[in-house]
Design a protein around this motif. Structure first.
Motif, PDB file in Angstrom:
ATOM      1  N   LYS A  14       0.827  -1.211   0.000  1.00  0.00           N
ATOM      2  CA  LYS A  14       0.000   0.000   0.000  1.00  0.00           C
ATOM      3  C   LYS A  14       0.862   1.262   0.000  1.00  0.00           C
ATOM      4  O   LYS A  14       0.404   2.331  -0.377  1.00  0.00           O
ATOM      5  N   CYS A  15       2.119   1.120   0.443  1.00  0.00           N
ATOM      6  CA  CYS A  15       3.005   2.277   0.582  1.00  0.00           C
ATOM      7  C   CYS A  15       4.080   2.343  -0.482  1.00  0.00           C
ATOM      8  O   CYS A  15       4.757   3.366  -0.620  1.00  0.00           O
ATOM      9  N   ASN A  16       4.279   1.246  -1.221  1.00  0.00           N
ATOM     10  CA  ASN A  16       5.388   1.160  -2.164  1.00  0.00           C
ATOM     11  C   ASN A  16       4.940   0.610  -3.515  1.00  0.00           C
ATOM     12  O   ASN A  16       4.035  -0.218  -3.580  1.00  0.00           O
ATOM     13  N   SER A  17       5.629   1.045  -4.567  1.00  0.00           N
ATOM     14  CA  SER A  17       5.398   0.491  -5.908  1.00  0.00           C
ATOM     15  C   SER A  17       6.436  -0.564  -6.248  1.00  0.00           C
ATOM     16  O   SER A  17       6.418  -1.127  -7.339  1.00  0.00           O
ATOM     17  N   SER A  18       7.347  -0.825  -5.341  1.00  0.00           N
ATOM     18  CA  SER A  18       8.406  -1.808  -5.551  1.00  0.00           C
ATOM     19  C   SER A  18       7.812  -3.186  -5.812  1.00  0.00           C
ATOM     20  O   SER A  18       6.927  -3.634  -5.088  1.00  0.00           O
ATOM     21  N   PRO A  19       8.278  -3.890  -6.849  1.00  0.00           N
ATOM     22  CA  PRO A  19       7.742  -5.231  -7.145  1.00  0.00           C
ATOM     23  C   PRO A  19       8.315  -6.306  -6.222  1.00  0.00           C
ATOM     24  O   PRO A  19       9.345  -6.104  -5.577  1.00  0.00           O
ATOM     25  N   ASN A  20       7.614  -7.432  -6.149  1.00  0.00           N
ATOM     26  CA  ASN A  20       8.102  -8.628  -5.450  1.00  0.00           C
ATOM     27  C   ASN A  20       8.418  -8.400  -3.971  1.00  0.00           C
ATOM     28  O   ASN A  20       9.406  -8.924  -3.440  1.00  0.00           O
ATOM     29  N   ILE A  35      13.959  -4.456  -8.435  1.00  0.00           N
ATOM     30  CA  ILE A  35      13.084  -5.310  -9.241  1.00  0.00           C
ATOM     31  C   ILE A  35      13.036  -6.742  -8.702  1.00  0.00           C
ATOM     32  O   ILE A  35      12.017  -7.430  -8.802  1.00  0.00           O
ATOM     33  N   PHE A  36      14.142  -7.208  -8.134  1.00  0.00           N
ATOM     34  CA  PHE A  36      14.252  -8.507  -7.467  1.00  0.00           C
ATOM     35  C   PHE A  36      13.804  -9.670  -8.345  1.00  0.00           C
ATOM     36  O   PHE A  36      13.134 -10.594  -7.896  1.00  0.00           O
ATOM     37  N   ASN A  78       7.357   2.480 -16.575  1.00  0.00           N
ATOM     38  CA  ASN A  78       6.792   2.643 -15.229  1.00  0.00           C
ATOM     39  C   ASN A  78       7.729   2.079 -14.157  1.00  0.00           C
ATOM     40  O   ASN A  78       7.894   2.670 -13.085  1.00  0.00           O
ATOM     41  N   LEU A  79       8.335   0.912 -14.458  1.00  0.00           N
ATOM     42  CA  LEU A  79       9.315   0.337 -13.527  1.00  0.00           C
ATOM     43  C   LEU A  79      10.463   1.313 -13.288  1.00  0.00           C
ATOM     44  O   LEU A  79      10.906   1.520 -12.155  1.00  0.00           O
ATOM     45  N   TYR A  80      10.936   1.888 -14.379  1.00  0.00           N
ATOM     46  CA  TYR A  80      12.046   2.844 -14.308  1.00  0.00           C
ATOM     47  C   TYR A  80      11.654   4.057 -13.453  1.00  0.00           C
ATOM     48  O   TYR A  80      12.401   4.466 -12.555  1.00  0.00           O
ATOM     49  N   ASP A  81      10.489   4.623 -13.712  1.00  0.00           N
ATOM     50  CA  ASP A  81      10.038   5.807 -12.983  1.00  0.00           C
ATOM     51  C   ASP A  81       9.827   5.503 -11.497  1.00  0.00           C
ATOM     52  O   ASP A  81      10.180   6.304 -10.625  1.00  0.00           O
ATOM     53  N   ASN A  82       9.245   4.337 -11.206  1.00  0.00           N
ATOM     54  CA  ASN A  82       9.016   3.959  -9.810  1.00  0.00           C
ATOM     55  C   ASN A  82      10.337   3.754  -9.075  1.00  0.00           C
ATOM     56  O   ASN A  82      10.482   4.136  -7.912  1.00  0.00           O
ATOM     57  N   CYS A  83      11.295   3.148  -9.766  1.00  0.00           N
ATOM     58  CA  CYS A  83      12.610   2.945  -9.173  1.00  0.00           C
ATOM     59  C   CYS A  83      13.289   4.288  -8.897  1.00  0.00           C
ATOM     60  O   CYS A  83      13.916   4.478  -7.853  1.00  0.00           O
ATOM     61  N   LYS A  84      13.146   5.201  -9.825  1.00  0.00           N
ATOM     62  CA  LYS A  84      13.750   6.522  -9.655  1.00  0.00           C
ATOM     63  C   LYS A  84      13.157   7.245  -8.446  1.00  0.00           C
ATOM     64  O   LYS A  84      13.885   7.881  -7.667  1.00  0.00           O
ATOM     65  N   MET A  85      11.848   7.144  -8.271  1.00  0.00           N
ATOM     66  CA  MET A  85      11.164   7.839  -7.182  1.00  0.00           C
ATOM     67  C   MET A  85      11.413   7.171  -5.825  1.00  0.00           C
ATOM     68  O   MET A  85      11.699   7.842  -4.833  1.00  0.00           O
ATOM     69  N   GLU A  86      11.311   5.846  -5.789  1.00  0.00           N
ATOM     70  CA  GLU A  86      11.278   5.153  -4.505  1.00  0.00           C
ATOM     71  C   GLU A  86      12.599   4.518  -4.092  1.00  0.00           C
ATOM     72  O   GLU A  86      12.821   4.269  -2.907  1.00  0.00           O
ATOM     73  N   TYR A  87      13.466   4.232  -5.048  1.00  0.00           N
ATOM     74  CA  TYR A  87      14.700   3.525  -4.715  1.00  0.00           C
ATOM     75  C   TYR A  87      15.948   4.377  -4.975  1.00  0.00           C
ATOM     76  O   TYR A  87      16.737   4.623  -4.072  1.00  0.00           O
TER      77      TYR A  87
END
Length: 305
Positions: free
Chosen positions: A176-182, A233-234, A286-295
């Motif tokens: 609910k708090c993260n877009s990180s996969p897996n 991405i794990f 989207n994976l790239y953008d989420n990684c940039k924002m959250e990781y």
């Protein structure tokens, strides 16, 4: 098991503290002598457990979530107490490798454990968990709890099932708090880093004309490089693997490449066969953008050779 069932059927979580505390208790019947046995005293049908036993594991469970996977514990930028403590003692505990239980139970971490008990466990979870699961009692005036031996025995017998259910509960909250996969996989203790089959990787090298994806230099030896960092991405899928020279692979490390490389890998992926179901250009972006924002951190400079 009645109390366990009551806990798992309780309303939505306000944080991950309760299930994580519960996970720590699972070790009461399954630990080594140098992993905090000194904090467990048996008297009759009860065990007295010093909260240092729990705090050592509490810190250890949250360590990779904070430093390795950089998972938020709130939907807002607010940091929870356990993250603040980990950051305060970052130089002592380190960030690259999760300390062992033995290390976390050593005297060198006494101050860190005590702070975790005072600022995290006691105010945030110790009494609140009893509302959902009365499996222990609190010893007033001390940092300890009482728990029946039969409950500890039951947790030991059912440890794998309980741990799986608790990880599922924690993962659902973190999603609910993260877009990180897996996320559920990231909660498991030992996950081997996989690689592509040799034939698949050779095909990628051929598509790159035996040149490094980043610096474009010709070569004979290449590393399987996760374009979007593994810790985010794990998973190892061909759409995220490129061939990199050793210098670029080492320099990039765990960082996100410059946007110009995103456009290039999206074009490259159009030529790949057997892409997983659900893959698309938009998915990769989207994976790239989420990684940039959250990781990676949106304010941090993107990597380029």
């Amino acid at each position: 098991m009645t109390e366990f069932n009551r806990f798992f059927s309780s309303p939505n979580l306000a944080s991950t503290y309760k299930p994580t505390f519960f996970k720590c208790l699972l070790d009461l019947g399954d630990h080594k002598e140098d992993e905090g046995a000194k904090w467990i005293k048996k008297h009759g049908e009860f065990l007295t457990v010093d909260l240092n036993f729990v705090a050592a594991r509490f810190l250890r469970y949250y360590h990779p979530l904070r430093f390795k996977f950089k998972l938020k514990q709130e939907a807002t930028p607010k940091r929870i107490a356990i993250y603040r403590i980990l950051e305060e003692f970052e130089e002592l505990i380190g960030v690259k490798t999760t300390p062992t239980k033995k290390i976390m139970c050593s005297d060198g971490f006494a101050e860190m454990r005590l702070k975790t008990i005072r600022e995290g466990i006691k105010p945030q979870v110790l009494r609140k968990l009893l509302n959902d699961c009365k499996i222990y009692s609190i010893n007033r005036g001390s940092n300890s709890i009482e728990i029946k031996q039969e409950i500890v025995d039951s947790m030991k017998i059912n440890k794998k099932v309980l741990e799986s259910a608790l990880n599922h509960m924690i993962a659902r909250y973190l999603e609910k708090c993260n877009s990180s996969p897996n996320i559920s996989t990231k909660l498991e203790e030992k996950i081997p880093r996989t690689t592509l089959k040799k034939s698949d990787f050779n095909n990628i090298i051929s598509m790159q004309n035996s040149c490094c994806f980043y610096c474009k230099k010709k070569g004979n030896s290449f590393a399987q490089e996760h374009f979007i960092p593994w810790n985010f991405i794990f998973q190892t899928e061909s759409f995220n693997i490129i061939a990199a020279c050793q210098q670029c692979n080492s320099s990039k490390n765990d960082r996100l490449p410059d946007t110009k490389f995103l456009d290039e890998i999206v074009r490259r992926n159009k030529k790949l066969e057997n892409l997983p179901l659900g893959y698309s250009d938009e998915y990769m972006k989207n994976l790239y953008d989420n990684c940039k924002m959250e990781y990676h951190g949106k304010e941090n400079e993107l990597w380029s050779p």
